[in-house]
Design a protein around this motif. Structure first.
Motif, PDB file in Angstrom:
ATOM      1  N   ILE A  21      31.591 -19.003 -29.568  1.00  0.00           N
ATOM      2  CA  ILE A  21      31.927 -19.357 -28.328  1.00  0.00           C
ATOM      3  C   ILE A  21      30.821 -17.623 -27.554  1.00  0.00           C
ATOM      4  O   ILE A  21      30.466 -18.930 -27.007  1.00  0.00           O
ATOM      5  N   MET A  22      31.088 -17.231 -28.330  1.00  0.00           N
ATOM      6  CA  MET A  22      29.888 -15.699 -28.029  1.00  0.00           C
ATOM      7  C   MET A  22      28.466 -16.911 -27.291  1.00  0.00           C
ATOM      8  O   MET A  22      27.768 -15.852 -26.553  1.00  0.00           O
ATOM      9  N   ILE A  23      28.075 -16.738 -28.764  1.00  0.00           N
ATOM     10  CA  ILE A  23      27.012 -17.414 -28.161  1.00  0.00           C
ATOM     11  C   ILE A  23      26.206 -18.611 -27.264  1.00  0.00           C
ATOM     12  O   ILE A  23      25.795 -18.039 -26.856  1.00  0.00           O
ATOM     13  N   ASN A  24      27.456 -19.805 -26.770  1.00  0.00           N
ATOM     14  CA  ASN A  24      27.030 -20.599 -26.079  1.00  0.00           C
ATOM     15  C   ASN A  24      27.495 -19.829 -24.794  1.00  0.00           C
ATOM     16  O   ASN A  24      26.759 -19.784 -23.603  1.00  0.00           O
ATOM     17  N   ALA A  25      27.984 -18.736 -24.790  1.00  0.00           N
ATOM     18  CA  ALA A  25      29.237 -18.348 -23.571  1.00  0.00           C
ATOM     19  C   ALA A  25      27.772 -17.148 -22.458  1.00  0.00           C
ATOM     20  O   ALA A  25      27.529 -17.080 -22.319  1.00  0.00           O
ATOM     21  N   VAL A  83      23.920 -17.217 -15.143  1.00  0.00           N
ATOM     22  CA  VAL A  83      24.739 -18.117 -14.155  1.00  0.00           C
ATOM     23  C   VAL A  83      26.202 -16.706 -14.408  1.00  0.00           C
ATOM     24  O   VAL A  83      26.563 -16.327 -14.967  1.00  0.00           O
ATOM     25  N   CYS A  84      26.734 -17.606 -13.329  1.00  0.00           N
ATOM     26  CA  CYS A  84      27.721 -16.583 -13.234  1.00  0.00           C
ATOM     27  C   CYS A  84      29.158 -16.842 -13.908  1.00  0.00           C
ATOM     28  O   CYS A  84      29.794 -16.156 -14.379  1.00  0.00           O
ATOM     29  N   ASN A  85      29.027 -17.181 -14.968  1.00  0.00           N
ATOM     30  CA  ASN A  85      29.895 -18.065 -16.038  1.00  0.00           C
ATOM     31  C   ASN A  85      29.780 -17.886 -17.162  1.00  0.00           C
ATOM     32  O   ASN A  85      30.452 -17.604 -17.925  1.00  0.00           O
ATOM     33  N   ALA A  86      28.183 -17.368 -17.596  1.00  0.00           N
ATOM     34  CA  ALA A  86      28.111 -16.549 -18.206  1.00  0.00           C
ATOM     35  C   ALA A  86      28.464 -15.118 -18.543  1.00  0.00           C
ATOM     36  O   ALA A  86      29.291 -14.464 -17.659  1.00  0.00           O
ATOM     37  N   ILE A  87      28.995 -14.592 -20.722  1.00  0.00           N
ATOM     38  CA  ILE A  87      30.061 -13.432 -20.384  1.00  0.00           C
ATOM     39  C   ILE A  87      28.516 -12.375 -20.304  1.00  0.00           C
ATOM     40  O   ILE A  87      27.414 -12.013 -20.245  1.00  0.00           O
ATOM     41  N   ALA A 111      19.311 -15.123 -31.209  1.00  0.00           N
ATOM     42  CA  ALA A 111      19.501 -15.294 -30.033  1.00  0.00           C
ATOM     43  C   ALA A 111      18.430 -14.106 -28.585  1.00  0.00           C
ATOM     44  O   ALA A 111      18.587 -14.877 -27.380  1.00  0.00           O
ATOM     45  N   GLY A 112      17.940 -13.507 -28.891  1.00  0.00           N
ATOM     46  CA  GLY A 112      16.953 -12.758 -28.446  1.00  0.00           C
ATOM     47  C   GLY A 112      18.137 -11.597 -27.270  1.00  0.00           C
ATOM     48  O   GLY A 112      17.712 -11.212 -26.297  1.00  0.00           O
ATOM     49  N   VAL A 113      19.476 -11.266 -27.601  1.00  0.00           N
ATOM     50  CA  VAL A 113      20.238 -10.601 -26.477  1.00  0.00           C
ATOM     51  C   VAL A 113      19.785  -9.253 -27.354  1.00  0.00           C
ATOM     52  O   VAL A 113      20.268  -9.118 -28.122  1.00  0.00           O
ATOM     53  N   ALA A 167      37.742 -21.244 -25.955  1.00  0.00           N
ATOM     54  CA  ALA A 167      36.821 -21.863 -25.451  1.00  0.00           C
ATOM     55  C   ALA A 167      35.606 -21.470 -24.868  1.00  0.00           C
ATOM     56  O   ALA A 167      36.249 -19.976 -24.143  1.00  0.00           O
ATOM     57  N   SER A 168      34.643 -21.563 -24.498  1.00  0.00           N
ATOM     58  CA  SER A 168      33.142 -20.775 -23.687  1.00  0.00           C
ATOM     59  C   SER A 168      33.584 -20.340 -22.817  1.00  0.00           C
ATOM     60  O   SER A 168      34.080 -22.295 -21.882  1.00  0.00           O
TER      61      SER A 168
END
Length: 425
Positions: free
Chosen positions: A255-259, A266-270, A294-296, A377-378
């Motif tokens: 969930i963390m990686i997807n979000a 986008v505004c719904n990314a964590i 993932a480059g974060v 859920a993401s």
């Protein structure tokens, strides 16, 4: 009336905004009498015209993207601006999906018969002339036009200068599709011109029924603070993911990686990760490794730094909507601490808990004040398309009639219809 007639607002003629609004109101009369079949045919025609104009739209977008990159625009904002065949196809698919949804106009919200025989019904009606003021994303042009048409509203589209060519190409295609079905093309109009035009639009009380700003905090605050036209406020997304003591770590990682990573602009990314101390030793090493792969860039507190490489976090970081591959992170001692942190920094958009504890989930849902609260859920699901709305005008973080993703019902008002047989009071 040609599409060129839609672009008469110039630096020398900003007052033409009022003319565009009047034309919208006139076009709205035809739209008000259109049944679902007429509107759905128009939506399909708009989608077909957009697909046919793909090359012209992409060429216009390429010029906008090149100008943005030359101006040094942040990569996240350039991503919002950029179109490709898949995104243009998605815009057309969104219009077709709207045609498959029920028409909210005329729905009876509630109704009753009084003891004297008078019947009272509250029914859905269009808002009227809707102004959309938005930044960058040209897909909003098609989404907003489609949602407004299906819900019986006419729309004035005021996009940003960064997407001027893209928006003009999209609107030209949409208007040609609308005209082909017999509806007036002026149900969808572009509002071009200098920045002062936005102020003209905000001052058009009595001509424009409602304004909806969609973009960054600066744009939204400016419209809310200065508009004489009623505003439905959309919000920025400083969204949090809280990994509870009773979380499934593998689920939390996915969930963390997807979000965060799937589309960070986008505004719904964590933007912030909070981890309960009891699970930190199991979760954080793997989380930091996955995020790095993932480059974060993780902006972490001292406790998070004990599990891997991070950039020291600041209070400003916790209040930031990055729109990039950056993530603030902190370890918390309890669910209460996580809730307190979120209530302090949240913009009221979308907040997530990962937990196997029903009691923790129930408390999180009850105590977090946001337009959307997610359990296991993401946050990327907080979207009009994902909710089955076909598309969305934006995500409202206010507490009036519209909150969360704004689809067709949120673009309506109501009126009371009272029917009798000669009764008097």
């Amino acid at each position: 009336m040609s599409d060129g007639d839609n672009c008469r607002v110039t630096e020398q003629n900003p007052a033409a905004v009022a003319d565009l609004a009047r034309r919208s109101r006139i076009a709205g009369r035809s739209l008000a009498g259109a049944n679902r079949g007429v509107k759905d045919r128009a939506l399909h025609a708009m989608a077909d015209a957009l697909a046919k104009a793909e090359d012209a739209v992409l060429a216009a977008n390429e010029s906008d993207v090149a100008a943005a990159e030359q101006a040094g625009t942040a990569p996240g904002l350039v991503d919002r601006l950029r179109l490709d065949p898949g995104r243009v196809g998605g815009m057309a698919d969104g219009l077709r999906a709207l045609a498959g949804l029920p028409d909210p106009i005329g729905d009876v919200v509630r109704g009753w018969t009084n003891p004297n025989g008078v019947q009272v019904r509250q029914v859905r009606v269009p808002l009227g002339v809707v102004g959309i003021i938005y930044e960058a994303r040209p897909n909003v042009t098609a989404d907003a036009a489609g949602i407004c048409l299906k819900s019986g509203n006419t729309v004035l589209l005021r996009g940003s200068s960064s997407a001027a060519a893209s928006n003009a190409a999209v609107v030209t295609a949409l208007r040609s599709g609308i005209r082909a079905t017999g509806l007036p093309a002026d149900v969808v109009q572009l509002v071009p011109g200098p920045r002062t035009v936005t102020d003209e639009l905000m001052a058009a009380r009595g001509l424009v029924d409602v304004l909806i700003p969609r973009g960054g905090a600066g744009l939204i605050d400016h419209v809310v603070g200065n508009s004489r036209v009623p505003v439905i406020e959309t919000g920025v997304g400083n969204c949090h993911l809280y990994v509870d003591a009773d979380a499934d770590t593998e689920m939390a990682l996915e969930i963390m990686i997807n979000a965060k990573v799937q589309r960070p602009s986008v505004c719904n990314a964590i933007e912030t990760l909070l981890v309960h101390r009891e699970i930190a030793e199991d979760f954080l090493p793997a989380a930091l490794r996955r995020l790095a792969e993932a480059g974060v860039t993780v902006h972490g507190d001292e406790r998070v730094a004990g599990y891997g490489t991070v950039v020291p976090v600041t209070d400003e970081d916790f209040g930031t909507e990055y729109n990039s591959l950056d993530l603030a992170a902190a370890e918390v001692d309890s669910l209460d601490d996580a809730i307190d942190h979120i209530r302090r920094y949240s913009t009221g958009h979308s907040e997530t808990i990962v937990t196997d504890s029903q009691s923790a989930a129930a408390r999180f849902v009850a105590e977090i004040d946001a337009a959307a609260v997610l359990v296991n859920a993401s946050s990327r699901f907080v979207d009009g398309g994902e909710f089955g709305f076909g598309a969305e005008i934006g995500i409202s973080t206010q507490k009036l009639h519209a909150r969360g993703p704004m689809g067709l019902p949120e673009m309506t008002s109501t009126k009371f219809v009272v029917s009798g047989a000669g009764q008097i009071r």
